[in-house]
Design a protein around this motif. Structure first.
Motif, PDB file in Angstrom:
ATOM      1  N   GLN A 107       0.825  -1.211   0.000  1.00 41.64           N
ATOM      2  CA  GLN A 107       0.000   0.000   0.000  1.00 41.64           C
ATOM      3  C   GLN A 107       0.857   1.259   0.000  1.00 41.64           C
ATOM      4  OE1 GLN A 107      -3.755   0.211   0.629  1.00 41.64           O
ATOM      5  NE2 GLN A 107      -3.244   2.224  -0.221  1.00 41.64           N
ATOM      6  N   TYR A 108       0.421   2.254  -0.774  1.00 41.88           N
ATOM      7  CA  TYR A 108       0.955   3.623  -0.672  1.00 41.88           C
ATOM      8  C   TYR A 108      -0.124   4.508  -0.082  1.00 41.88           C
ATOM      9  CZ  TYR A 108       1.592   8.490  -2.052  1.00 41.88           C
ATOM     10  OH  TYR A 108       1.668   9.861  -2.029  1.00 41.88           O
ATOM     11  N   THR A 109       0.256   5.411   0.813  1.00 37.51           N
ATOM     12  CA  THR A 109      -0.630   6.480   1.276  1.00 37.51           C
ATOM     13  C   THR A 109       0.170   7.758   1.442  1.00 37.51           C
ATOM     14  OG1 THR A 109      -0.332   6.073   3.653  1.00 37.51           O
ATOM     15  CG2 THR A 109      -2.086   4.842   2.550  1.00 37.51           C
ATOM     16  N   SER A 110      -0.538   8.862   1.537  1.00 37.60           N
ATOM     17  CA  SER A 110       0.065  10.153   1.854  1.00 37.60           C
ATOM     18  C   SER A 110      -0.730  10.725   3.011  1.00 37.60           C
ATOM     19  CB  SER A 110       0.012  11.086   0.641  1.00 37.60           C
ATOM     20  OG  SER A 110       0.668  12.308   0.922  1.00 37.60           O
ATOM     21  N   GLU A 111      -0.123  10.663   4.188  1.00 36.07           N
ATOM     22  CA  GLU A 111      -0.860  11.009   5.408  1.00 36.07           C
ATOM     23  C   GLU A 111      -0.756  12.496   5.732  1.00 36.07           C
ATOM     24  OE1 GLU A 111      -2.732   8.803   6.803  1.00 36.07           O
ATOM     25  OE2 GLU A 111      -1.981   7.055   5.733  1.00 36.07           O
ATOM     26  N   PRO A 112      -1.836  13.082   6.268  1.00 35.90           N
ATOM     27  CA  PRO A 112      -3.121  12.470   6.590  1.00 35.90           C
ATOM     28  C   PRO A 112      -4.190  12.650   5.509  1.00 35.90           C
ATOM     29  CG  PRO A 112      -3.026  14.619   7.603  1.00 35.90           C
ATOM     30  CD  PRO A 112      -1.733  14.455   6.846  1.00 35.90           C
ATOM     31  N   ALA A 113      -3.893  13.395   4.461  1.00 38.89           N
ATOM     32  CA  ALA A 113      -4.941  13.778   3.508  1.00 38.89           C
ATOM     33  C   ALA A 113      -5.386  12.637   2.605  1.00 38.89           C
ATOM     34  CB  ALA A 113      -4.464  14.963   2.659  1.00 38.89           C
ATOM     35  N   PHE A 114      -4.481  11.687   2.333  1.00 38.97           N
ATOM     36  CA  PHE A 114      -4.799  10.607   1.405  1.00 38.97           C
ATOM     37  C   PHE A 114      -4.502   9.259   2.057  1.00 38.97           C
ATOM     38  CE2 PHE A 114      -4.154  14.324  -1.238  1.00 38.97           C
ATOM     39  CZ  PHE A 114      -5.191  14.239  -2.160  1.00 38.97           C
ATOM     40  N   GLY A 115      -5.348   8.881   3.005  1.00 39.07           N
ATOM     41  CA  GLY A 115      -5.229   7.580   3.652  1.00 39.07           C
ATOM     42  C   GLY A 115      -5.699   6.466   2.727  1.00 39.07           C
ATOM     43  N   TRP A 116      -5.514   5.225   3.173  1.00 41.38           N
ATOM     44  CA  TRP A 116      -5.841   4.089   2.307  1.00 41.38           C
ATOM     45  C   TRP A 116      -7.320   4.046   1.927  1.00 41.38           C
ATOM     46  CZ3 TRP A 116      -9.392   0.381   3.685  1.00 41.38           C
ATOM     47  CH2 TRP A 116      -9.733   0.305   5.029  1.00 41.38           C
ATOM     48  N   GLU A 117      -8.221   4.434   2.838  1.00 46.76           N
ATOM     49  CA  GLU A 117      -9.646   4.365   2.522  1.00 46.76           C
ATOM     50  C   GLU A 117     -10.014   5.323   1.391  1.00 46.76           C
ATOM     51  OE1 GLU A 117     -12.069   3.270   6.470  1.00 46.76           O
ATOM     52  OE2 GLU A 117     -10.745   5.011   6.723  1.00 46.76           O
ATOM     53  N   LYS A 118      -9.507   6.544   1.473  1.00 53.14           N
ATOM     54  CA  LYS A 118      -9.798   7.530   0.433  1.00 53.14           C
ATOM     55  C   LYS A 118      -9.210   7.104  -0.906  1.00 53.14           C
ATOM     56  CE  LYS A 118      -9.406  12.479  -0.584  1.00 53.14           C
ATOM     57  NZ  LYS A 118      -9.010  13.805  -0.026  1.00 53.14           N
ATOM     58  N   LEU A 119      -7.968   6.622  -0.886  1.00 51.01           N
ATOM     59  CA  LEU A 119      -7.333   6.205  -2.133  1.00 51.01           C
ATOM     60  C   LEU A 119      -8.063   5.012  -2.745  1.00 51.01           C
ATOM     61  CD1 LEU A 119      -3.551   6.495  -1.178  1.00 51.01           C
ATOM     62  CD2 LEU A 119      -4.901   8.068  -2.580  1.00 51.01           C
ATOM     63  N   ARG A 120      -8.451   4.053  -1.915  1.00 49.88           N
ATOM     64  CA  ARG A 120      -9.138   2.863  -2.430  1.00 49.88           C
ATOM     65  C   ARG A 120     -10.511   3.220  -2.994  1.00 49.88           C
ATOM     66  NH1 ARG A 120      -9.349  -2.067   1.605  1.00 49.88           N
ATOM     67  NH2 ARG A 120      -7.091  -1.860   1.283  1.00 49.88           N
ATOM     68  N   ARG A 121     -11.183   4.146  -2.335  1.00 50.19           N
ATOM     69  CA  ARG A 121     -12.527   4.542  -2.775  1.00 50.19           C
ATOM     70  C   ARG A 121     -12.480   5.326  -4.089  1.00 50.19           C
ATOM     71  NH1 ARG A 121     -13.717   6.953   1.479  1.00 50.19           N
ATOM     72  NH2 ARG A 121     -13.278   9.106   0.866  1.00 50.19           N
ATOM     73  N   ASN A 122     -11.540   6.254  -4.190  1.00 50.27           N
ATOM     74  CA  ASN A 122     -11.509   7.157  -5.345  1.00 50.27           C
ATOM     75  C   ASN A 122     -10.682   6.634  -6.519  1.00 50.27           C
ATOM     76  OD1 ASN A 122     -13.112   9.009  -3.983  1.00 50.27           O
ATOM     77  ND2 ASN A 122     -11.363  10.113  -3.139  1.00 50.27           N
ATOM     78  N   TRP A 123      -9.669   5.817  -6.213  1.00 53.19           N
ATOM     79  CA  TRP A 123      -8.797   5.280  -7.269  1.00 53.19           C
ATOM     80  C   TRP A 123      -8.547   3.796  -7.014  1.00 53.19           C
ATOM     81  CZ3 TRP A 123      -7.525   9.829  -4.590  1.00 53.19           C
ATOM     82  CH2 TRP A 123      -7.653  11.018  -5.315  1.00 53.19           C
ATOM     83  N   PRO A 124      -9.551   2.939  -7.215  1.00 55.41           N
ATOM     84  CA  PRO A 124      -9.405   1.518  -6.905  1.00 55.41           C
ATOM     85  C   PRO A 124      -8.236   0.886  -7.656  1.00 55.41           C
ATOM     86  CG  PRO A 124     -11.699   2.065  -7.420  1.00 55.41           C
ATOM     87  CD  PRO A 124     -10.879   3.262  -7.766  1.00 55.41           C
ATOM     88  N   PHE A 125      -7.473   0.065  -6.950  1.00 60.04           N
ATOM     89  CA  PHE A 125      -6.385  -0.749  -7.508  1.00 60.04           C
ATOM     90  C   PHE A 125      -5.169   0.050  -7.973  1.00 60.04           C
ATOM     91  CE2 PHE A 125     -10.513  -2.710  -8.792  1.00 60.04           C
ATOM     92  CZ  PHE A 125     -10.519  -3.722  -7.836  1.00 60.04           C
ATOM     93  N   ILE A 126      -5.145   1.360  -7.754  1.00 62.85           N
ATOM     94  CA  ILE A 126      -4.039   2.179  -8.255  1.00 62.85           C
ATOM     95  C   ILE A 126      -2.908   2.286  -7.233  1.00 62.85           C
ATOM     96  CG2 ILE A 126      -3.373   4.477  -9.090  1.00 62.85           C
ATOM     97  CD1 ILE A 126      -5.102   2.874 -11.021  1.00 62.85           C
ATOM     98  N   TYR A 127      -3.237   2.385  -5.959  1.00 63.88           N
ATOM     99  CA  TYR A 127      -2.222   2.653  -4.940  1.00 63.88           C
ATOM    100  C   TYR A 127      -1.954   1.455  -4.022  1.00 63.88           C
ATOM    101  CZ  TYR A 127      -2.780   7.397  -6.561  1.00 63.88           C
ATOM    102  OH  TYR A 127      -2.814   8.524  -7.347  1.00 63.88           O
ATOM    103  N   GLU A 128      -2.383   0.269  -4.450  1.00 60.68           N
ATOM    104  CA  GLU A 128      -2.108  -0.959  -3.707  1.00 60.68           C
ATOM    105  C   GLU A 128      -2.084  -2.125  -4.683  1.00 60.68           C
ATOM    106  OE1 GLU A 128      -5.280  -1.753  -0.906  1.00 60.68           O
ATOM    107  OE2 GLU A 128      -6.700  -0.690  -2.181  1.00 60.68           O
ATOM    108  N   SER A 129      -1.477  -3.232  -4.262  1.00 59.28           N
ATOM    109  CA  SER A 129      -1.389  -4.381  -5.153  1.00 59.28           C
ATOM    110  C   SER A 129      -1.049  -5.633  -4.364  1.00 59.28           C
ATOM    111  CB  SER A 129      -0.327  -4.137  -6.239  1.00 59.28           C
ATOM    112  OG  SER A 129       0.969  -4.128  -5.667  1.00 59.28           O
ATOM    113  N   TYR A 130      -1.040  -6.761  -5.067  1.00 59.29           N
ATOM    114  CA  TYR A 130      -0.629  -8.036  -4.466  1.00 59.29           C
ATOM    115  C   TYR A 130       0.878  -8.188  -4.555  1.00 59.29           C
ATOM    116  CZ  TYR A 130       0.492 -12.931  -3.982  1.00 59.29           C
ATOM    117  OH  TYR A 130       1.076 -14.099  -3.575  1.00 59.29           O
ATOM    118  N   SER A 131       1.455  -8.825  -3.545  1.00 57.30           N
ATOM    119  CA  SER A 131       2.846  -9.255  -3.611  1.00 57.30           C
ATOM    120  C   SER A 131       3.020 -10.451  -2.696  1.00 57.30           C
ATOM    121  CB  SER A 131       3.789  -8.120  -3.186  1.00 57.30           C
ATOM    122  OG  SER A 131       5.127  -8.457  -3.506  1.00 57.30           O
TER     123      SER A 131
END
Length: 205
Positions: A107-131
């Motif tokens: 996961q990538y986040t930019s705290e506090p304005a762009f937490g994982w919930e906001k990123l996942r909701r607005n840009w699905p699959f862009i800021y996280e992945s499988y490894s």
């Protein structure tokens, strides 16, 4: 990271020099709850370059409590930890039976304005992945940062696990910190920071 003399903890984090899986390391723990904490590397002021570290996560919450583990590296942080960029791993998700959970391993986040919930909701699959990850085992992490682009590599692979084109933080320079969470033991070893010549940033990021 063989001792704690160059570290400054925040958020009730406890840092200890230990040996884990046959190597000297720093262990970070935090009182029970549901919160993260930063442990700053004193004297760092990182803009562009690479950050390399080995990390491992051991869950300490009782069995039956969902806890995938959250361990990572923050960079370009403000001195008070109020804003920072972050890559972190959820190794427990990597082996989940649910494919959606598996896709949330890194996961990538930019705290506090762009937490994982906001990123996942607005840009699905862009800021996280499988490894491919494992709990309680060392994972080699390399973060390559240039301007507004950051790339995450794991376990020496030349193929990135996550590419972020357009880091969302306001600051282009700041401290490096170890990032850990309550309900786990986070281990860090073999840290190396290699600065690079800064690249010009176009207006508008």
């Amino acid at each position: 990271l063989t001792d704690t003399k160059d570290l400054t903890t925040t958020g009730a984090v406890k840092a200890e020099a230990v040996e884990y899986k046959g190597r000297k390391a720093v262990r970070l723990t935090r009182p029970e709850g549901d919160a993260a904490g930063l442990t700053f590397l004193n004297g760092t002021n990182f803009r562009d370059g690479t950050i390399e570290v080995d990390l491992a996560t051991k869950i300490t919450r009782p069995p039956g409590t969902r806890m995938p583990g959250f361990t990572g590296i923050a960079f370009r942080s403000r001195p008070d930890g109020s804003q920072y960029e972050l890559f972190y791993l959820r190794p427990g998700n990597s082996r989940a039976d649910d494919q959606a959970m598996r896709n949330h391993s890194v996961q990538y986040t930019s705290e506090p304005a762009f937490g994982w919930e906001k990123l996942r909701r607005n840009w699905p699959f862009i800021y996280e992945s499988y490894s491919e990850l494992q709990l309680e085992e060392w994972t080699k992490v390399k973060i390559d940062v240039h301007g507004r682009r950051a790339t995450l590599y794991l376990n020496g692979s030349s193929n990135p696990s996550l590419i972020v084109d357009g880091l969302k933080g306001e600051d282009l320079q700041g401290a490096v910190a170890l990032w850990s969470y309550s309900g786990e033991e986070a281990y860090f070893s073999n840290l190396r920071i290699t600065p690079a010549k800064s690249e010009p940033i176009e207006n508008g990021g």
